[in-house]
Design a protein around this motif. Structure first.
Motif, short mmCIF file in Angstrom:
data_model
loop_
_atom_site.label_atom_id
_atom_site.label_comp_id
_atom_site.label_asym_id
_atom_site.label_seq_id
_atom_site.Cartn_x
_atom_site.Cartn_y
_atom_site.Cartn_z
N HIS B 32 60.01 64.45 46.64
CA HIS B 32 61.05 64.10 47.61
C HIS B 32 60.58 64.43 49.01
O HIS B 32 59.59 65.15 49.18
CB HIS B 32 62.37 64.82 47.29
CG HIS B 32 62.27 66.32 47.34
ND1 HIS B 32 62.22 67.03 48.52
CD2 HIS B 32 62.18 67.24 46.35
CE1 HIS B 32 62.13 68.33 48.25
NE2 HIS B 32 62.08 68.50 46.94
N ARG B 33 61.24 63.92 49.99
CA ARG B 33 60.98 64.28 51.39
C ARG B 33 61.88 65.45 51.78
O ARG B 33 62.84 65.77 51.05
CB ARG B 33 61.21 63.07 52.32
CG ARG B 33 60.31 61.86 52.08
CD ARG B 33 58.82 62.20 51.98
NE ARG B 33 58.35 62.97 53.11
CZ ARG B 33 57.37 63.89 53.03
NH1 ARG B 33 56.78 64.17 51.89
NH2 ARG B 33 57.00 64.55 54.09
N PRO B 34 61.62 66.12 52.88
CA PRO B 34 62.45 67.25 53.28
C PRO B 34 63.93 66.88 53.30
O PRO B 34 64.30 65.76 53.68
CB PRO B 34 61.94 67.57 54.69
CG PRO B 34 60.53 67.10 54.70
CD PRO B 34 60.50 65.90 53.82
N ARG B 35 64.77 67.86 52.91
CA ARG B 35 66.20 67.57 52.80
C ARG B 35 66.83 67.16 54.12
O ARG B 35 67.76 66.37 54.16
CB ARG B 35 66.92 68.80 52.24
CG ARG B 35 66.74 68.90 50.73
CD ARG B 35 67.69 69.93 50.18
NE ARG B 35 67.12 71.26 50.35
CZ ARG B 35 67.77 72.38 50.03
NH1 ARG B 35 69.02 72.31 49.57
NH2 ARG B 35 67.20 73.55 50.18
N PHE B 36 66.29 67.72 55.22
CA PHE B 36 66.91 67.40 56.51
C PHE B 36 66.61 65.97 56.97
O PHE B 36 67.08 65.54 58.00
CB PHE B 36 66.52 68.43 57.59
CG PHE B 36 65.05 68.61 57.81
CD1 PHE B 36 64.31 67.63 58.45
CD2 PHE B 36 64.39 69.76 57.39
CE1 PHE B 36 62.94 67.79 58.66
CE2 PHE B 36 63.03 69.92 57.60
CZ PHE B 36 62.31 68.93 58.24
N LEU B 37 65.79 65.24 56.18
CA LEU B 37 65.54 63.84 56.52
C LEU B 37 66.52 62.89 55.84
O LEU B 37 66.52 61.69 56.11
CB LEU B 37 64.11 63.43 56.12
CG LEU B 37 62.97 63.94 57.00
CD1 LEU B 37 61.64 63.40 56.51
CD2 LEU B 37 63.19 63.53 58.46
N ARG B 38 67.38 63.44 54.95
CA ARG B 38 68.33 62.56 54.26
C ARG B 38 69.16 61.79 55.27
O ARG B 38 69.69 62.35 56.21
CB ARG B 38 69.27 63.38 53.37
CG ARG B 38 68.64 63.74 52.06
CD ARG B 38 69.59 64.61 51.25
NE ARG B 38 68.82 65.41 50.30
CZ ARG B 38 69.25 66.53 49.75
NH1 ARG B 38 70.46 67.01 50.04
NH2 ARG B 38 68.50 67.19 48.89
N GLY B 39 69.30 60.51 55.01
CA GLY B 39 70.11 59.68 55.90
C GLY B 39 69.43 59.38 57.22
O GLY B 39 70.04 58.85 58.13
N SER B 40 68.16 59.77 57.32
CA SER B 40 67.47 59.52 58.58
C SER B 40 67.02 58.08 58.67
O SER B 40 66.81 57.42 57.66
CB SER B 40 66.24 60.42 58.69
OG SER B 40 65.23 59.96 57.82
#
Lengths: 460, 460
Positions: B32-40
């Protein structure tokens, strides 16, 4: 050294050092003071020498004796610890002869021009421990080792960049590019020669002391001028600094159990049998005792620069691999320095635990580009054994140097007088230093002026 | 680690790593990519993306997502090497709970105030190799390890100087003096906690990868703000620099086979069996070949900083322990970094020769005293994986940062935009950087402003 040498030499199953060699024992290394002190006078020690019945004279070369670059030298013996001065010194001209490859068929080295090819100068201080023998051997030997090591690579020092092959022939057309990429410069050959010379001298000392049934070790601080650069090689706790009108530059670092803690703990981690179950490799702020067991106490291990807490177990009560603070810090409860020459036979009292595997005989080398320095008349390098630096800071020494040289511009012996004055300043009182601490250690000092380089002609 | 651990783990006779664990295999670590990128969202890659059919998007957090201290983040995937981005990132708030000793009888730890006691912030970059799994595990785990390690010593961090005993009780009345003499400060506990956290995380990664049958490793670069200081911990070849209006301060060093040559050669000297007779520990300017045998060639061994010449023997023709130059330098022909997490199972291709004994998972930690810094509005710390530094120098990055921030004073998202701009600058063209080199590596960047610290509230 071949692969596995360390293991065979130091780990169980390997040969133990022989305290009594089988061969005929050679005679002990005779005690003497540096040769350039022959015929020298001595001045009384501290100005308040009356305080002490055993007034200790400060010795320096006679006025007819000029050291390389007109350098000054002075020494004082510690009168309370031993009757011998465990410090030794040497200086002289280094004459590097050029050798050339012979004809290709035999690949032999031929000395085609045995006269001097490259000359430099050499100043060295050795601070002995466990007896004076190692320091005397080092003072007698190290410059020869260095000359030999330099002669072995001098062909490589002639080009602007060392060739991949000493013969200068390219096996691969891109060889110069590989050397260029690695950033290998001429000065790296001198650094390598200094490193190899210390190693060779250490081997000689090990053999000589074993053969004569003597023991001991010494630190070594060496300055070498060559091709416009001054190389300072240090193994131990002596120090060299450059003092200029408006700058102090430290030219060496001290190597003690504290400054080399991580290297030493790391070795004990990889080879725990070196501690024979008698020491703990962990560091605590003080030696632990029964009351500490079960408590969480500050500690650090080999991989740590920071500190953490550890719940104390009984095994943590063992004597620490490195113990004590500052001047009192000891390796295996025995030695205050972690680099130097000799100590091949040294073991922890009443055990077979050897110190030598934890010691390095390799110096750290710094390079001062004298030719690039905008030299001022009063630029000097001060080299001294730890007895000086224990009681005078770099700043105090620099202040003494500057005020002395400013006030003694005309005296042709001023660098010698300055060396003596620095020694006097370790004896508690001096005009310039004011009331200070007293050094009860042996102290030896060279003061090397950079401006007048090339003067002086004392040869070995 | 107990005495002899290293020997038992890595030397002949010790247990070999098990490629196939006996227990039930856990499922692989999901990508997965870093969680803070969700919805980016993502912006198109290089301005001249038309040059490449596989246009690589630059990703950064969505505009509604604020990172700690309003930091900016951006990343780009290397499209040619793999379908996964082997870089990973994490950031968030660190909440350290306070624990206190229980009553003396049971010596148990009791959590007497489970709410937050000390808070800090955390930013981390991980650059994976041999697959993305280790970097993902590190991004998921390291902050928890750090929190745990800090909570274990937080009592000691409350005093102006850490107490000898974590309980604060003196066993010896002079204990504070011992701590004082050793110069142990509060920040040494944070450094120790970072060192221990990296070690703990490395153990977790080793277990998890073994259990899931995966392999790989990663570098780790971590910045932690705590009590007015910024701690930068680095294991690998990422880099952090402080950029100010008139200053660049480097906050980390890179650890590669070249920068750690002496440590690595030293281990091979003490434990030659780690090379299984297949490699030579000596360094030469290039790999030697048959024509070099008998010639004197430039070399250096573990104890040397300088270079010397050695007559080449057949055994010198073995593959070198450290080989290649700069970006191409490899440890045992395999790995380009000498510190990092993971790689527990990594062996040299077609051999049983392990890499792990030569790797350190311990970071070097530098401390920036943010409270003491006369902060200017545009002071930022730039942290990035090696893909950025391969194509932009510190000076180029500083110039890009300064000119961007000067021209974008009002934009609330300027640090995020700056991070994106830096990524764009690695793709060959950018207004500020001019025509430059192109990075084909994964690149990830944090831009952490120091002036606005305390803003932003993203928590893990």
């Amino acid at each position: 050294m071949s692969a596995g040498w360390f293991r065979r030499r130091f780990l169980p199953g390997g040969p133990l050092p022989e305290p009594q060699p089988a061969g005929p024992r050679s005679s002990p290394v005779p005690y003497h003071r540096p040769r350039f002190l022959r015929g020298s006078g001595s001045s009384p020690g501290a100005p308040d020498a009356s305080r002490r019945p055993d007034s200790r004279p400060v010795r320096s070369p006679g006025r007819g004796r000029t050291l390389p670059w007109n350098a000054g030298y002075a020494e004082i013996i510690n009168a309370e610890k031993s009757e011998f001065n465990e410090d030794q010194a040497a200086c002289g001209k280094l004459c590097i002869r050029r050798c050339e490859f012979g004809i290709e068929e035999d690949q032999e080295w031929l000395t085609v021009c045995p006269e001097e090819f490259l000359t430099g100068h050499y100043w060295a201080l050795f601070d002995g421990h466990g007896g004076p023998a190692a320091a005397i051997l080092a003072a007698n030997t190290l410059h020869s080792c260095l000359r030999r090591q330099l002669e072995a690579v001098v062909e490589g020092m002639m080009a602007s960049q060392p060739p991949m092959h000493l013969s200068g022939r390219c096996v691969c057309s891109s060889d110069p590019q590989f050397v260029e990429e690695k950033g290998i410069r001429t000065e790296d050959l001198v650094i390598g020669a200094l490193e190899s010379a210390f190693q060779e001298c250490d081997d000689v000392i090990g053999r000589e002391l074993e053969a004569s049934g003597q023991v001991g070790g010494c630190t070594a601080l060496v300055a070498v001028s060559l091709q416009g650069k001054l190389y300072v090689a240090n193994a131990g706790d002596s120090r060299a600094i450059l003092v200029r009108r408006d700058e102090i530059r430290v030219l060496s670092s001290e190597f003690t159990p504290e400054t080399e803690r991580q290297r030493i703990q790391q070795l004990a981690f990889i080879c725990p049998e070196l501690l024979a179950g008698e020491f703990t490799r962990l560091q605590f702020p003080r030696r632990l005792k029964g009351d500490d067991v079960g408590q969480k106490v500050l500690f650090r291990d080999h991989h740590m620069n920071g500190w953490s807490y550890k719940q104390v177990e009984k095994s943590d009560l063992k004597y620490p691999l490195i113990h004590g603070q500052g001047r009192q810090a000891r390796l295996l409860g025995t030695l205050a320095v972690s680099r130097g020459l000799g100590d091949h036979q040294l073991t922890v009292l009443d055990t077979n635990i050897q110190l030598k595997p934890f010691l390095l005989c390799i110096p750290q080398v710094t390079v001062l580009d004298v030719d690039q320095l905008a030299r001022q008349e009063e630029d000097v390098v001060v080299m001294a054994t730890d007895g000086l630096w224990d009681v005078l800071s770099n700043e105090q020494v620099a202040q003494l140097v500057r005020s002395f040289l400013t006030g003694n511009r005309e005296d042709p012996h001023r660098f010698s007088e300055l060396a003596k004055m620095l020694i006097h300043s370790t004896q508690g009182k001096d005009g310039a230093a004011g009331e200070g601490q007293v050094s009860y250690d042996d102290v030896s000092v060279f003061v090397i002026p950079l401006h007048n380089q090339g003067q002086g002609s004392y040869g070995h």
